[in-house]
Design an enzyme around this catalytic site. Structure first.
Site, PDB file in Angstrom:
ATOM      1  CG  HIS A   1      -2.058   0.875   1.292  1.00 22.90           C
ATOM      2  ND1 HIS A   1      -2.437   1.681   0.266  1.00 22.90           N
ATOM      3  CD2 HIS A   1      -2.913   1.171   2.326  1.00 22.90           C
ATOM      4  CE1 HIS A   1      -3.463   2.439   0.637  1.00 22.90           C
ATOM      5  NE2 HIS A   1      -3.770   2.145   1.892  1.00 22.90           N
TER       6      HIS A   1
ATOM      7  CG  HIS B   1      -4.605   0.343  -8.135  1.00 19.82           C
ATOM      8  ND1 HIS B   1      -5.944   0.323  -7.842  1.00 19.82           N
ATOM      9  CD2 HIS B   1      -4.031   1.210  -7.268  1.00 19.82           C
ATOM     10  CE1 HIS B   1      -6.169   1.152  -6.842  1.00 19.82           C
ATOM     11  NE2 HIS B   1      -5.033   1.699  -6.471  1.00 19.82           N
TER      12      HIS B   1
ATOM     13  CG  ASP C   1       2.940   4.130  -4.125  1.00 22.58           C
ATOM     14  OD1 ASP C   1       3.048   5.229  -3.567  1.00 22.58           O
ATOM     15  OD2 ASP C   1       2.086   3.283  -3.826  1.00 22.58           O
TER      16      ASP C   1
HETATM   17  N1  CMC Z   1       4.373  -7.355  -9.863  1.00 25.66           N
HETATM   18  C1  CMC Z   1       4.241  -8.597 -10.359  1.00 25.66           C
HETATM   19  N2  CMC Z   1       3.062  -9.240 -10.512  1.00 25.66           N
HETATM   20  C2  CMC Z   1       1.963  -8.584 -10.138  1.00 25.66           C
HETATM   21  C3  CMC Z   1       2.015  -7.274  -9.604  1.00 25.66           C
HETATM   22  C4  CMC Z   1       3.275  -6.670  -9.483  1.00 25.66           C
HETATM   23  N3  CMC Z   1       3.396  -5.427  -8.984  1.00 25.66           N
HETATM   24  N4  CMC Z   1       0.759  -6.863  -9.312  1.00 25.66           N
HETATM   25  C5  CMC Z   1      -0.059  -7.874  -9.641  1.00 25.66           C
HETATM   26  N5  CMC Z   1       0.668  -8.912 -10.143  1.00 25.66           N
HETATM   27  C6  CMC Z   1       0.162 -10.175 -10.668  1.00 25.66           C
HETATM   28  C7  CMC Z   1      -0.389 -11.053  -9.554  1.00 25.66           C
HETATM   29  O1  CMC Z   1       0.629 -11.884  -9.040  1.00 25.66           O
HETATM   30  C8  CMC Z   1      -1.449 -11.827 -10.300  1.00 25.66           C
HETATM   31  O2  CMC Z   1      -0.782 -12.816 -11.079  1.00 25.66           O
HETATM   32  P1  CMC Z   1      -1.515 -14.221 -11.405  1.00 25.66           P
HETATM   33  O3  CMC Z   1      -2.726 -13.877 -12.218  1.00 25.66           O
HETATM   34  O4  CMC Z   1      -0.490 -15.007 -12.159  1.00 25.66           O
HETATM   35  O5  CMC Z   1      -1.845 -14.813 -10.075  1.00 25.66           O
HETATM   36  C9  CMC Z   1      -2.002 -10.804 -11.275  1.00 25.66           C
HETATM   37  O6  CMC Z   1      -0.960  -9.865 -11.485  1.00 25.66           O
HETATM   38  C10 CMC Z   1      -3.228 -10.072 -10.839  1.00 25.66           C
HETATM   39  O7  CMC Z   1      -2.958  -9.331  -9.662  1.00 25.66           O
HETATM   40  P2  CMC Z   1      -4.116  -9.098  -8.639  1.00 25.66           P
HETATM   41  O8  CMC Z   1      -4.251 -10.347  -7.838  1.00 25.66           O
HETATM   42  O9  CMC Z   1      -5.351  -8.659  -9.333  1.00 25.66           O
HETATM   43  O10 CMC Z   1      -3.582  -7.924  -7.754  1.00 25.66           O
HETATM   44  P3  CMC Z   1      -4.286  -7.396  -6.419  1.00 25.66           P
HETATM   45  O11 CMC Z   1      -5.447  -6.572  -6.770  1.00 25.66           O
HETATM   46  O12 CMC Z   1      -4.536  -8.527  -5.472  1.00 25.66           O
HETATM   47  O13 CMC Z   1      -3.130  -6.515  -5.778  1.00 25.66           O
HETATM   48  C11 CMC Z   1      -1.576  -4.764  -5.619  1.00 25.66           C
HETATM   49  C12 CMC Z   1      -2.976  -5.155  -6.088  1.00 25.66           C
HETATM   50  C13 CMC Z   1      -1.417  -3.254  -5.734  1.00 25.66           C
HETATM   51  C14 CMC Z   1      -1.395  -5.140  -4.122  1.00 25.66           C
HETATM   52  C15 CMC Z   1      -0.542  -5.494  -6.485  1.00 25.66           C
HETATM   53  O14 CMC Z   1      -0.667  -5.077  -7.829  1.00 25.66           O
HETATM   54  C16 CMC Z   1       0.882  -5.273  -6.009  1.00 25.66           C
HETATM   55  O15 CMC Z   1       1.345  -6.018  -5.131  1.00 25.66           O
HETATM   56  N6  CMC Z   1       1.610  -4.236  -6.551  1.00 25.66           N
HETATM   57  C17 CMC Z   1       2.929  -3.897  -6.067  1.00 25.66           C
HETATM   58  C18 CMC Z   1       2.822  -3.057  -4.803  1.00 25.66           C
HETATM   59  C19 CMC Z   1       2.371  -1.644  -5.125  1.00 25.66           C
HETATM   60  O16 CMC Z   1       2.879  -1.004  -6.040  1.00 25.66           O
HETATM   61  N7  CMC Z   1       1.433  -1.133  -4.312  1.00 25.66           N
HETATM   62  C20 CMC Z   1       0.925   0.238  -4.470  1.00 25.66           C
HETATM   63  C21 CMC Z   1      -0.487   0.256  -4.917  1.00 25.66           C
HETATM   64  S1  CMC Z   1      -1.017   1.882  -5.460  1.00 25.66           S
HETATM   65  C22 CMC Z   1      -0.983   2.877  -4.059  1.00 25.66           C
HETATM   66  C23 CMC Z   1      -2.019   2.512  -3.067  1.00 25.66           C
HETATM   67  O17 CMC Z   1      -3.167   2.959  -3.214  1.00 25.66           O
HETATM   68  O18 CMC Z   1      -1.711   1.793  -2.131  1.00 25.66           O
END
Ligand code: CMC
Length: 489
Positions: A301, A340, A396
């Site tokens: 986050h 995201h 970010d």
């Molecule tokens: N790097 C690599 N793979 C990713 C990433 C990433 N940053 N984000 C998503 N994926 C993959 C994830 O592993 C999944 O793969 P698979 O389909 O093979 O299982 C797929 O993409 C779909 O992801 P998701 O499950 O829909 O993602 P989520 O909604 O559960 O999580 C997130 C959202 C922001 C936590 C995630 O994208 C992430 O961990 N990003 C990196 C951390 C980050 O930059 N956070 C800041 C978010 S923006 C500021 C805020 O509001 O907090």
């Protein structure tokens, strides 16, 4: 509209704005009204498969209470209706109270946007000047709170300081505490609510500056009520003792202001959901802010801006970008600053931030890591792994580079997310108390554990049959407390 249970005799065409759900175990059908493109989860309670159970048996499936809507991590569950912020994740669009984020970033400033979020309208001249005056005249923190901050180690993570300071602010404001003043304090007394909104917003910047000064081993300098919110923040962090009338570079003040507008709210994210969840118990808002800041601190986050820079520093050079992405694709690394939960297209905030970065580089010099970050973004946006999953740079990805160019220490970055997000937390907290259903947030669970069984005396426990997926049998090691002497700080 009421939920209807259909029987043979009541069979008539269902209303258009409804869904019809049939439980194929029992053949029971319910018609559930659709309101604002959502259906009430409590409708599923009507799908009971057993009558209420007798007192000598336990139904762990809880079938007498209907079907539960199972949604770990809230992938598709709305817990509140809101008038504050709207995101169209497919189009990469964000607006607050109807105003697009691009217009606010161009024309507004942080305090005006905060007012808009919290009170629902852009302030007129009188409201604007009162609001600014009040917030800027509630920026002082008491000597007691300063002592709490000063008692922490110089190398404490600034978010630990921020969280602790807000918990302490609550301890020093008994008049703002529903535990002492009555549970309905903020529901019945809007003056108390408004006063504490102003105090919290005013003090957030000072607590942030204090966490920075602690790191620098410098005393906190008093805030300047005659400066703007962001100018005062930069002043408190940066001013040296010799420069009482020090004024930060106006280009940097404006850059920080835009960053604060972009971070001020983002609807029901992890930390805002924490604010409303914790706030629903009617705890004081200082404690709820401390809890929300803790939720924000994590690397998935608001801690992602710090994690992006650590990642880009580790990658080091443009040549290492592709090998790093291979590790991400093999799920050995995470590409921080990408992806995201809601945006499946570019995060509109990241576009604006990229432009702000250029202004900051003009004033402070170009941040060398920008080349690696740009190569990383370009390579990821061409790669099918990221394209097929619709992963784009989020807010970010670039903000950390700006903060680095501005000279902030890495672990201070999440603070620069937390301070403006205080406005969003307060807006959602106020909205819930003013217009919510007054109920405590209390999710349900799906119990998948053991059925009813009798207690086993310790001598006979070796005989207990352990199912394969049970995680209750642990061979605990003896954990030794590490000695600090000689430990690397
Ligand atoms: N790097 C690599 N793979 C990713 C990433 C990433 N940053 N984000 C998503 N994926 C993959 C994830 O592993 C999944 O793969 P698979 O389909 O093979 O299982 C797929 O993409 C779909 O992801 P998701 O499950 O829909 O993602 P989520 O909604 O559960 O999580 C997130 C959202 C922001 C936590 C995630 O994208 C992430 O961990 N990003 C990196 C951390 C980050 O930059 N956070 C800041 C978010 S923006 C500021 C805020 O509001 O907090």
């Amino acid at each position: 509209m009421a939920i209807t249970t259909m029987t043979q005799t009541t069979m008539k065409p269902p209303p258009k704005e409804s869904v019809t759900i049939t439980d194929n175990r029992t053949g029971k059908t319910i018609i559930v009204p659709i309101t604002n493109n959502s259906i009430p989860a409590v409708a599923f309670k009507a799908l009971k498969t057993t009558p209420a159970i007798s007192s000598d048996s336990i139904d762990t499936d809880d079938t007498a209470n209907g079907i539960r809507v199972f949604d770990p991590a809230f992938l598709n569950t709305a817990a509140i209706s809101s008038k504050i912020t709207f995101i169209d994740g497919d189009r990469g669009f964000l607006m607050h109270r109807g105003y697009p984020i691009e217009q606010l970033a161009e024309k507004s400033d942080f305090l005006e946007t905060a007012y808009l979020l919290i009170y629902g309208r852009l302030p007129d001249k009188k409201q604007d000047s009162t609001w600014r005056y009040e917030v800027m005249h509630h920026t002082e923190i008491s000597e007691d709170v300063k002592k709490v901050i000063g008692s922490m180690r110089y190398d404490s993570h600034p978010m630990s300081v921020f969280i602790s300071a807000f918990a302490a602010l609550g301890a020093f404001a008994p008049e703002a505490n529903p535990a002492l003043q009555g549970r309905n304090l903020y529901i019945q007394n809007k003056d108390v609510m408004n006063k504490n909104i102003i105090r919290i917003l005013g003090k957030a910047g000072t607590v942030a500056a204090a966490s920075m000064r602690l790191r620098m081993n410098r005393p906190l300098i008093p805030p300047r009520a005659d400066y703007s919110y962001c100018e005062n923040l930069l002043y408190m962090m940066d001013s040296q003792s010799e420069a009482e009338n020090y004024r930060p570079d106006p280009r940097l003040v404006r850059a920080l202001d835009i960053l604060f507008i972009l971070h001020a709210d983002h609807e029901m994210n992890c930390s805002t959901a924490t604010m409303t969840h914790v706030g629903s118990s009617l705890v004081d808002p200082y404690s709820a802010i401390a809890a929300s800041a803790a939720a924000l601190y994590g690397p998935l986050h608001g801690g992602a801006n710090e994690a992006v820079i650590r990642m880009v520093e580790k990658i080091g050079t443009v040549d290492n970008v592709l090998p790093f992405l291979e590790k991400v694709k093999a799920k050995k690394e995470l590409l921080f600053g990408f992806g995201h939960r809601v945006y499946r297209n570019t995060d509109p905030r990241s576009k604006i931030i990229r432009e702000v970065a250029e202004t900051v580089f003009e004033a402070c010099g170009r941040e060398p890591l920008i080349e690696v970050a740009t190569a990383l973004r370009d390579a990821a946006l061409k790669d099918d792994f990221f394209v097929s999953r619709r992963l784009y740079p989020n807010v970010d990805f670039w903000s950390g580079l700006i903060y680095k160019a501005l000279g902030f220490p890495l672990d201070f970055f999440p603070i620069l997310f937390a301070v403006p997000r205080v406005a969003g937390w307060l807006a959602h907290w106020k909205q819930m108390l003013d217009h919510g259903n007054g109920k405590i947030w209390r999710p349900r669970q799906v119990y998948v554990g053991e059925g009813l069984r009798d207690y086993v005396p310790i001598e006979k426990r070796a005989e207990i049959e352990v199912s394969k997926d049970q995680d209750g049998v642990l061979e605990l090691p003896h954990y030794q407390t590490k000695r600090r002497l000689g430990a690397k700080l």
